[in-house]
Scaffold this motif. Sequence first.
Motif, mmCIF file in Angstrom:
data_model
loop_
_atom_site.group_PDB
_atom_site.id
_atom_site.type_symbol
_atom_site.label_atom_id
_atom_site.label_comp_id
_atom_site.label_asym_id
_atom_site.label_seq_id
_atom_site.Cartn_x
_atom_site.Cartn_y
_atom_site.Cartn_z
ATOM 1 N N SER A 63 -39.423 18.884 32.040
ATOM 2 C CA SER A 63 -38.968 17.922 33.050
ATOM 3 C C SER A 63 -39.908 16.726 33.207
ATOM 4 O O SER A 63 -39.509 15.702 33.769
ATOM 5 C CB SER A 63 -38.801 18.625 34.394
ATOM 6 O OG SER A 63 -40.023 19.206 34.812
ATOM 7 N N VAL A 64 -41.145 16.844 32.737
ATOM 8 C CA VAL A 64 -42.109 15.745 32.914
ATOM 9 C C VAL A 64 -42.602 15.176 31.588
ATOM 10 O O VAL A 64 -43.322 14.177 31.572
ATOM 11 C CB VAL A 64 -43.313 16.177 33.757
ATOM 12 C CG1 VAL A 64 -42.856 16.787 35.076
ATOM 13 C CG2 VAL A 64 -44.227 17.132 33.002
ATOM 14 N N LYS A 65 -42.201 15.796 30.488
ATOM 15 C CA LYS A 65 -42.679 15.358 29.177
ATOM 16 C C LYS A 65 -42.299 13.910 28.931
ATOM 17 O O LYS A 65 -41.159 13.494 29.156
ATOM 18 C CB LYS A 65 -42.093 16.264 28.101
ATOM 19 C CG LYS A 65 -42.845 16.282 26.809
ATOM 20 C CD LYS A 65 -42.314 17.367 25.881
ATOM 21 C CE LYS A 65 -42.568 18.757 26.419
ATOM 22 N NZ LYS A 65 -42.116 19.817 25.477
ATOM 23 N N GLY A 66 -43.269 13.116 28.493
ATOM 24 C CA GLY A 66 -43.028 11.707 28.248
ATOM 25 C C GLY A 66 -43.261 10.827 29.462
ATOM 26 O O GLY A 66 -43.329 9.594 29.346
ATOM 27 N N ARG A 67 -43.374 11.418 30.650
ATOM 28 C CA ARG A 67 -43.623 10.649 31.875
ATOM 29 C C ARG A 67 -44.999 10.942 32.475
ATOM 30 O O ARG A 67 -45.609 10.066 33.070
ATOM 31 C CB ARG A 67 -42.552 10.973 32.922
ATOM 32 C CG ARG A 67 -41.147 10.658 32.497
ATOM 33 C CD ARG A 67 -40.164 10.807 33.662
ATOM 34 N NE ARG A 67 -40.099 12.179 34.163
ATOM 35 C CZ ARG A 67 -40.354 12.516 35.441
ATOM 36 N NH1 ARG A 67 -40.677 11.589 36.325
ATOM 37 N NH2 ARG A 67 -40.254 13.788 35.818
ATOM 38 N N PHE A 68 -45.458 12.168 32.346
ATOM 39 C CA PHE A 68 -46.740 12.581 32.923
ATOM 40 C C PHE A 68 -47.762 12.804 31.819
ATOM 41 O O PHE A 68 -47.416 13.174 30.697
ATOM 42 C CB PHE A 68 -46.586 13.887 33.706
ATOM 43 C CG PHE A 68 -45.790 13.802 34.982
ATOM 44 C CD1 PHE A 68 -45.058 12.676 35.315
ATOM 45 C CD2 PHE A 68 -45.791 14.873 35.866
ATOM 46 C CE1 PHE A 68 -44.326 12.607 36.487
ATOM 47 C CE2 PHE A 68 -45.071 14.823 37.054
ATOM 48 C CZ PHE A 68 -44.329 13.685 37.352
ATOM 49 N N ALA A 69 -49.033 12.621 32.162
ATOM 50 C CA ALA A 69 -50.108 12.880 31.207
ATOM 51 C C ALA A 69 -51.290 13.511 31.920
ATOM 52 O O ALA A 69 -51.754 12.977 32.942
ATOM 53 C CB ALA A 69 -50.529 11.594 30.516
ATOM 54 N N ILE A 70 -51.768 14.624 31.394
ATOM 55 C CA ILE A 70 -52.946 15.288 31.944
ATOM 56 C C ILE A 70 -54.166 14.893 31.123
ATOM 57 O O ILE A 70 -54.085 14.759 29.889
ATOM 58 C CB ILE A 70 -52.759 16.829 31.961
ATOM 59 C CG1 ILE A 70 -53.897 17.513 32.721
ATOM 60 C CG2 ILE A 70 -52.595 17.383 30.552
ATOM 61 C CD1 ILE A 70 -53.672 18.995 32.965
ATOM 62 N N SER A 71 -55.273 14.685 31.808
ATOM 63 C CA SER A 71 -56.515 14.326 31.120
ATOM 64 C C SER A 71 -57.688 14.818 31.958
ATOM 65 O O SER A 71 -57.496 15.346 33.054
ATOM 66 C CB SER A 71 -56.604 12.808 30.916
ATOM 67 O OG SER A 71 -56.649 12.150 32.170
ATOM 68 N N ARG A 72 -58.889 14.644 31.426
ATOM 69 C CA ARG A 72 -60.055 15.048 32.203
ATOM 70 C C ARG A 72 -61.240 14.162 31.863
ATOM 71 O O ARG A 72 -61.290 13.526 30.801
ATOM 72 C CB ARG A 72 -60.405 16.513 31.929
ATOM 73 C CG ARG A 72 -60.957 16.761 30.534
ATOM 74 C CD ARG A 72 -61.178 18.228 30.252
ATOM 75 N NE ARG A 72 -61.900 18.387 29.002
ATOM 76 C CZ ARG A 72 -61.858 19.478 28.260
ATOM 77 N NH1 ARG A 72 -61.113 20.523 28.640
ATOM 78 N NH2 ARG A 72 -62.554 19.547 27.139
ATOM 79 N N ASP A 73 -62.187 14.132 32.799
ATOM 80 C CA ASP A 73 -63.448 13.408 32.609
ATOM 81 C C ASP A 73 -64.540 14.460 32.755
ATOM 82 O O ASP A 73 -64.826 14.908 33.881
ATOM 83 C CB ASP A 73 -63.588 12.303 33.660
ATOM 84 C CG ASP A 73 -64.826 11.462 33.465
ATOM 85 O OD1 ASP A 73 -65.861 11.998 32.977
ATOM 86 O OD2 ASP A 73 -64.783 10.268 33.828
ATOM 87 N N ASN A 74 -65.128 14.850 31.646
ATOM 88 C CA ASN A 74 -66.137 15.925 31.684
ATOM 89 C C ASN A 74 -67.357 15.523 32.511
ATOM 90 O O ASN A 74 -67.938 16.354 33.205
ATOM 91 C CB ASN A 74 -66.554 16.295 30.264
ATOM 92 C CG ASN A 74 -65.429 16.944 29.478
ATOM 93 O OD1 ASN A 74 -64.457 17.448 30.049
ATOM 94 N ND2 ASN A 74 -65.546 16.908 28.159
ATOM 95 N N ALA A 75 -67.729 14.266 32.438
ATOM 96 C CA ALA A 75 -68.905 13.814 33.179
ATOM 97 C C ALA A 75 -68.693 13.919 34.683
ATOM 98 O O ALA A 75 -69.635 14.197 35.437
ATOM 99 C CB ALA A 75 -69.234 12.375 32.791
ATOM 100 N N LYS A 76 -67.454 13.701 35.113
ATOM 101 C CA LYS A 76 -67.146 13.792 36.543
ATOM 102 C C LYS A 76 -66.610 15.173 36.924
ATOM 103 O O LYS A 76 -66.342 15.426 38.097
ATOM 104 C CB LYS A 76 -66.107 12.728 36.918
ATOM 105 C CG LYS A 76 -66.622 11.314 36.787
ATOM 106 C CD LYS A 76 -65.568 10.295 37.224
ATOM 107 C CE LYS A 76 -66.115 8.873 37.135
ATOM 108 N NZ LYS A 76 -65.110 7.871 37.556
#
Length: 125
Positions: A63-76
């Motif tokens: 339902s969210v593919k192509g609209r949402f993106a997960i990511s991360r900032d290891n330093a934070k």
Amino acid sequence: QVQLVESGGELVQTGGSLRLSCAASGLTVSRTNMAWFRQAPGKEREFVAAIRWSGSSTHYADSVKGRFAISRDNAKNTVYLQMNSLKPEDTAVYYCGSTNAVLSAIRSANMYNHWGQGTQVTVSS
């Protein structure tokens, strides 16, 4: 003591964008599978997106593919959920969770050890 703190939820119009943040303490996001789930009133908590501890893969609900993106900032030590082209059916409380479950179980809320308090996302039509 593990603590996950979500932020960034608000009221937005259909088609708009939001970025949710999940600040972690007591664990290291680069060593733990992290995910976003959401729960609408009267419904069960449902999987939205996950990022593997190694960062080598991300996973999304259809339902969210192509609209949402997960990511991360290891330093934070923070995980993000960028949400674009929002729809009224995206309205829910969004939760950040952590798990050491195997990849095949990553979409099951029961496999998560820790949760944040949630942040409300409301999309108006």
